[in-house]
Design an enzyme around this catalytic site. Structure first.
Site, short mmCIF file in Angstrom:
data_model
loop_
_atom_site.label_atom_id
_atom_site.label_comp_id
_atom_site.label_asym_id
_atom_site.label_seq_id
_atom_site.Cartn_x
_atom_site.Cartn_y
_atom_site.Cartn_z
N LEU A 129 0.84 -1.20 0.00
CA LEU A 129 0.00 0.00 0.00
C LEU A 129 0.88 1.25 0.00
O LEU A 129 0.56 2.25 -0.64
CB LEU A 129 -0.91 0.00 1.24
N ALA A 130 1.98 1.19 0.72
CA ALA A 130 2.95 2.30 0.77
C ALA A 130 4.31 1.73 1.14
O ALA A 130 4.40 0.70 1.81
CB ALA A 130 2.52 3.35 1.80
N SER A 131 5.35 2.41 0.68
CA SER A 131 6.71 1.91 0.93
C SER A 131 7.60 3.07 1.34
O SER A 131 7.56 4.14 0.73
CB SER A 131 7.26 1.24 -0.33
N ALA A 132 8.39 2.86 2.39
CA ALA A 132 9.33 3.89 2.86
C ALA A 132 10.70 3.25 3.09
O ALA A 132 10.89 2.07 2.81
CB ALA A 132 8.80 4.54 4.13
N ILE A 134 12.39 2.47 5.81
CA ILE A 134 12.57 1.50 6.89
C ILE A 134 11.60 0.33 6.77
O ILE A 134 11.94 -0.81 7.09
CB ILE A 134 12.37 2.18 8.27
N ALA A 135 10.39 0.59 6.31
CA ALA A 135 9.36 -0.46 6.28
C ALA A 135 8.35 -0.17 5.17
O ALA A 135 8.38 0.89 4.54
CB ALA A 135 8.65 -0.52 7.63
N GLN A 136 7.47 -1.14 4.93
CA GLN A 136 6.36 -0.93 4.00
C GLN A 136 5.12 -1.59 4.59
O GLN A 136 5.20 -2.41 5.51
CB GLN A 136 6.67 -1.48 2.62
N LYS A 155 2.47 -3.74 8.86
CA LYS A 155 3.72 -3.02 8.59
C LYS A 155 4.89 -3.98 8.77
O LYS A 155 5.01 -4.65 9.81
CB LYS A 155 3.86 -1.83 9.55
N ASP A 290 6.11 13.23 14.74
CA ASP A 290 6.31 13.08 13.29
C ASP A 290 5.01 13.41 12.57
O ASP A 290 4.55 12.67 11.70
CB ASP A 290 6.76 11.65 12.99
#
Length: 544
Positions: A129-132, A134-136, A155, A290
């Site tokens: 669904l989303a990717s960054a 450190i994690a997705q 996550k 954040d």
């Protein structure tokens, strides 16, 4: 040094040289080695000579990858360290990276849960669904029994990310240690402290259980609140590298057009953002640190009574009672233009040394902050006020306060968000009653009794020992007094001896000089000087 470390170092050097990052350094004996690198790697030309330094720095960090991108994002909030043009560029860094394979994500989840994913979930989507960095996250439905299911997001930490982070942190520390030697302003940047702060934040993000615990606490603090909703965590399925939470649907807070189409009360939404922030800070001493637009949504179901939805609680800030009181009083004193009070607060809080000259400190605050009041109060930026206070305090050796840095960063986000939603937002008008009420509560009898009640268990435990402790203290005091008397006697004796030696030496010097010049001086003068020298020596000899 391993081969991988050498390869990583070469990439860092290559990227920095190709973006001309080295060219900002002054030409002195300390930077000679850096210039040697430039000559050694002669084929790595600066390909961006016509671009601003801030842009080159952003592009370099972007190319170096996730760990450096996150460092740049953190540095963008440190406007006490960098000029606005550099901080603004770093704020544009994006944490979006290519997703890793959904099959690998499945393996990670099954390994953490110790069984097949299908035992607990249905409709698991292998497309992230989303990717960054450190994690997705992946979507799924959690089986709750009796044919009930709940939409969730899972996550998952990126596999094998730890070695890269360790290697990059190692080089960051080495570079940070070099900065003070490379140019004069390097000491002011306190680069090693900045990297230490970054490392702590990064390591917290590498353990997803920290995010889970933070989310649970924030959710409890705002349970049934119309202002903020935090998604539920499913603790039984949370591990170091995997967490499972309720899936939420909301309007991104940055999508002003959709919010307006939905009939959202934009003024109330903006004011609630400020209220949520100050409630977290002053009521709970625990705040989501954040809160950038990507982590905040608005519940679409209550447009006339808008509610925020917060996600990604990996980074939080905590303030102790002392920090809260000094911070609140500093804000109130600033808006009352009582700069002496602001200066005194910084010293009393221990943020600056106790021997700070209050008069100079007050004048420095006045010179920097007074021009702000040329604007109407409604246009004054809280974040800018805090930044100005920190900038002045740093000139008076204020130590880095990580909790205040997080606070300033979060306030920057909240303020920008509030004015984006409702440009006429008067931040001070919204915040002042909250701060004033909180300060009034801190000096009331109710709070005094509450503090005494909190101390009762300690008093009950230690009160029986009080007479013995008091007697020990009195004995110790007597012993210390005796020691001080002895020390004073020795000092007095030493001072008398020094005085005696001085007079004796003066007498001997007069006598010796007279003897040396005897032939050149008239007899009467020589005899007189001999007599003076002898008398001075005799006085010294007779001194006790």
């Amino acid at each position: 040094m391993k081969l991988n470390d050498i390869k990583r170092l070469y990439k860092i050097v290559r990227v920095f040289l190709s973006y001309g990052i080295d060219e900002i350094l002054p030409h002195n004996k300390y930077t000679r080695s850096i210039r040697c690198w430039r000559m050694l790697f002669f084929w790595l030309k600066n390909k961006h000579k016509n671009k601003a330094f801030g842009l080159c720095l952003r592009l370099a960090l972007q190319e170096l990858g996730p760990v450096w991108i996150k460092l740049g994002q953190m540095l963008s909030t440190r406007r006490d360290l960098f000029p606005a043009e550099i901080a603004d560029e770093l704020a544009l860094l994006q944490d979006n990276v290519e997703a890793f394979s959904g099959k690998i994500a499945r393996q990670q989840i099954e390994q953490a849960l110790g069984s097949s994913l299908e035992n607990w979930f249905t409709d698991f989507d292998e497309n992230a669904l989303a990717s960054a960095s450190i994690a997705q996250v992946h979507t799924a439905k959690l089986k709750l029994g009796e044919e009930q299911e709940k939409e969730v997001v899972i996550k998952v930490l990126r596999p094998n990310i730890q070695p890269q982070i360790e290697a990059d942190l190692s080089w960051m520390y080495k570079l940070a240690g070099l900065l003070p030697k490379l140019f004069r302003e390097g000491y002011r940047l306190r680069a090693v402290e900045v990297i230490q702060e970054y490392e702590k934040t990064l390591r917290d993000e590498l353990d997803l259980r920290v995010e889970m615990a933070n989310a649970i606490k924030l959710r409890e603090n705002f349970l049934d609140s119309p202002m903020l909703y935090i998604p539920k965590m499913y603790e039984a399925f949370c591990h170091k590298n995997v967490i499972v939470m309720e899936r939420i649907y909301g309007i991104p807070v940055s999508d002003v057009e959709t919010l307006q189409r939905n009939g959202t009360d934009m003024k109330l939404l903006a004011e609630r953002g400020v209220q949520v922030f100050f409630t977290q800070v002053f009521r709970d001493s625990f705040f989501h640190a954040d809160m950038h637009p990507g982590n905040i949504f608005v519940n679409p179901h209550y447009p006339e009574n808008p509610q925020y939805i917060g996600i990604d609680c990996g980074i939080v800030g905590k303030l102790n009672e002392s920090d809260k009181r000094y911070l609140a009083e500093s804000f109130v004193a600033f808006f009352n233009r009582d700069y002496r009070r602001v200066a005194q607060m910084h010293v009393d809080a221990g943020w600056t040394p106790q021997d700070t000259n209050i008069d100079d400190f007050e004048q420095a605050f006045r010179e920097v902050c007074e021009p702000i009041f040329a604007k109407p109060l409604s246009e004054i930026s809280f974040a800018q006020v805090l930044l100005n206070l920190f900038n002045v305090a740093r000139e008076f050796n204020m130590q880095v306060q990580p909790q205040l840095v997080l606070l300033q960063k979060t306030l920057l986000y909240i303020e920008g968000l509030g004015r984006q939603l409702y440009p006429q937002l008067d931040l001070w008008d919204t915040a002042k009653p909250f701060l004033q009420n909180w300060l009034n509560e801190q000096i009331g009898m109710k709070v005094t009794f509450k503090k005494l009640k909190a101390k009762l268990p300690y008093l009950q435990e230690h009160l029986p020992d009080f007479p013995e402790t008091l007697m020990d203290a009195l004995k110790q005091q007597k012993f210390i007094s005796q020691q001080l008397v002895e020390i004073n006697k020795k000092l007095a004796k030493q001072q008398r001896w020094q005085k005696k030696m001085f007079v004796l030496i003066v007498g001997i010097v007069i006598f010796s000089v007279t003897l040396w010049q005897f032939a050149a001086l008239p007899l009467a003068i020589s005899a007189g000087l001999f007599l003076v020298g002898f008398l001075v020596w005799l006085i010294g000899f007779l001194l006790p």
